[in-house]
Design an enzyme around this catalytic site. Structure first.
Site, mmCIF file in Angstrom:
data_model
loop_
_atom_site.group_PDB
_atom_site.id
_atom_site.type_symbol
_atom_site.label_atom_id
_atom_site.label_comp_id
_atom_site.label_asym_id
_atom_site.label_seq_id
_atom_site.Cartn_x
_atom_site.Cartn_y
_atom_site.Cartn_z
ATOM 1 N N PHE A 42 0.852 -1.195 0.000
ATOM 2 C CA PHE A 42 0.000 0.000 0.000
ATOM 3 C C PHE A 42 0.883 1.238 0.000
ATOM 4 C CE2 PHE A 42 -2.385 3.496 1.770
ATOM 5 C CZ PHE A 42 -3.563 3.427 1.056
ATOM 6 N N LYS B 25 2.031 9.478 8.558
ATOM 7 C CA LYS B 25 1.278 9.018 9.732
ATOM 8 C C LYS B 25 1.830 9.559 11.053
ATOM 9 C CE LYS B 25 -1.351 5.376 7.720
ATOM 10 N NZ LYS B 25 -0.894 4.771 6.469
ATOM 11 N N ASP C 177 9.233 2.745 2.016
ATOM 12 C CA ASP C 177 8.024 3.444 2.446
ATOM 13 C C ASP C 177 7.816 3.114 3.916
ATOM 14 O OD1 ASP C 177 5.473 4.216 3.136
ATOM 15 O OD2 ASP C 177 4.519 3.481 1.304
HETATM 16 C C1 LIG Z 1 -1.048 5.156 5.038
HETATM 17 C C2 LIG Z 1 0.038 4.809 4.122
HETATM 18 C C3 LIG Z 1 0.284 5.557 2.952
HETATM 19 C C4 LIG Z 1 -0.584 6.716 2.531
HETATM 20 O O1 LIG Z 1 -0.589 7.754 3.446
HETATM 21 P P1 LIG Z 1 -1.741 8.887 3.363
HETATM 22 O O2 LIG Z 1 -1.368 9.867 4.417
HETATM 23 O O3 LIG Z 1 -3.036 8.205 3.602
HETATM 24 O O4 LIG Z 1 -1.669 9.458 1.994
HETATM 25 C C5 LIG Z 1 1.351 5.176 2.165
HETATM 26 N N1 LIG Z 1 2.143 4.137 2.490
HETATM 27 C C6 LIG Z 1 1.936 3.411 3.599
HETATM 28 C C7 LIG Z 1 2.857 2.282 3.926
HETATM 29 C C8 LIG Z 1 0.873 3.700 4.449
HETATM 30 O O5 LIG Z 1 0.644 2.957 5.533
#
Ligand SMILES: *Cc1c(COP(=O)(O)O)cnc(C)c1O
Length: 403
Positions: free
Chosen positions: A143, A257, A228
């Site tokens: 994700f 986050k 990420d």
């Molecule tokens: C939540 C998340 C995103 C996206 O972040 P947003 O602030 O919702 O755009 C991207 N990568 C990972 C691993 C995430 O957990």
């Protein structure tokens, strides 16, 4: 007949249904206030929060440090424009680069934007240093966000057809399969992007040999290795950054986050060597926004001063032990994760029901898919909170059994 007056909550919910686009199934409650590990709704019901705003509220709800930093900054300077440096931007950039082992940072507001920046930097690297290579390898079930490019990078099977046509240039390979990744590399590949623990995908970690292999592949071809760490970073997994568990460093690191403790903030960091953007290549109205910078600085300082990464490791293992005890009595399997990014499996389809029963019992938990429960509480969680959580969960499983 006397007309009963509608409750405040019922009126709010009616207005919500009328005026808020239906993009999420939300329970019939309205959150009003937060403090530490707890949220309260408009009926005054208290909830123990093991969702943590989706791994966001690392210091708990409305922490004093964040309140103080935001109000101080709000009365000094709210917004100056991305055209000018501001003091909190410079201070936070220095602190964040010094603790992350990276050299330079670009700030944004959401995780998806940080990943967009990483994708752009990788393509720039491809254009400048790799004969126009532009393809990025990512993982199945990963994700990376909800912009069009980050949706294309994301390996969620349900998103394959959504909002077609997809942004071109992404190849998905299964996690922990080095041969598959190696086979996917062509002379168009400029980067590999991975989560070290797939969060939304149900909490699945890459293994050490695999990550080591990815580092090797990137070094061999001069490709960028992008971590990420939007969900795994900022102490969540028991280290300040999850890559510290592996001892393998990225070329590009994205954070989001927990970095703002609830204030919208994200970052894309890289090494001096990949300082490739030229003025105008990347930007954003809220990049380096003073309030966000003050929030990020205050959150990181608290994380470091209170060593909340260590608390995440300690409380995480206490929680895992408690879950193993529950697993003796109930259908809990595959307890997994690192620090306070944890998950377990329940019988297929029981996830949402269990989360709903817990909600009625005053506990917030998240079911990212029908057979998985994910736990991402604030990093300030204490043993007594975990005891209370396990107590409510046990009760919920009993109800689930009898259902
Ligand atoms: C939540 C998340 C995103 C996206 O972040 P947003 O602030 O919702 O755009 C991207 N990568 C990972 C691993 C995430 O957990």
């Amino acid at each position: 007949m006397i007309q009963m007056e509608k409750s405040v909550t019922a009126a709010l919910l009616e207005t919500a249904e009328k005026s808020v686009l239906y993009t999420a199934r939300r329970p019939g409650i309205v959150m009003e206030r937060g403090e530490g590990m707890f949220l309260w709704d408009t009926e005054g019901t208290r909830y123990l929060d093991f969702v943590g705003g989706w791994a966001v509220t690392s210091l708990g709800h409305s922490p004093a440090a964040l309140q103080e930093a935001l109000s101080r900054q709000a009365s000094t300077l709210v917004h100056a424009s991305p055209s000018y440096y501001n003091k909190p931007m410079i201070q936070f950039a220095e602190l964040l680069t010094s603790v992350s082992g990276m050299d330079k940072v670009f700030f944004a507001s959401s995780g998806a934007e940080a990943n967009e920046s990483a994708i752009k930097l990788a393509r720039k690297h491809g254009a400048v240093n790799m004969n126009g290579a532009y393809e990025i390898i990512t993982l199945t079930n990963s994700f990376h966000g909800r912009t069009l490019a980050t949706m294309s990078a994301t390996g969620k099977p349900q998103w394959k057809e959504l909002y077609a046509p997809k942004v071109d240039g992404f190849k998905h390979v299964p996690i922990n399969d080095l041969d598959a990744c190696f086979a996917a590399v062509t002379n168009h590949t400029c980067a590999i992007m991975v989560e070290l623990v797939q969060g939304e995908g149900g909490v699945h970690a890459v293994n050490e040999a695999y990550l080591y292999g990815l580092r090797k592949i990137c070094d061999m071809y001069g490709m960028l290795l992008i971590f990420d760490e939007i969900q795994t970073g900022m102490g969540r997994t028991g280290k300040l950054f999850a890559y510290e568990h592996y001892g393998i460093k990225p070329d590009v690191l994205t954070l989001g986050k927990g970095i703002g403790g609830g204030f919208p903030l994200s970052a894309m960091l890289t090494k001096d060597k990949y300082d490739l953007f030229e003025p105008g290549d990347q930007g954003g109205t809220y990049s380096g926004q003073p309030l966000a910078m003050a929030a990020g600085y205050a959150v990181l300082q608290e994380l470091l001063e209170r060593n909340l990464a260590r608390n995440a490791a300690k409380q995480g293992s206490y929680l895992v032990n408690g879950l193993h005890e529950l697993a003796c009595d109930f259908a809990i399997s595959n307890i997994r994760g690192k620090g306070l990014l944890l998950a377990f499996d329940v019988p297929e389809g029981a996830g949402a029901e269990l989360a709903a029963i817990c909600l009625r019992g005053g506990l917030l938990i998240n079911s990212p898919n029908p057979s998985t429960i994910r736990l991402v509480p604030p990093l300030i969680v204490a043993q007594k909170d975990i005891d209370e959580m396990l107590h409510i969960l046990r009760h919920a499983f009993n109800q689930l059994k009898s259902a």
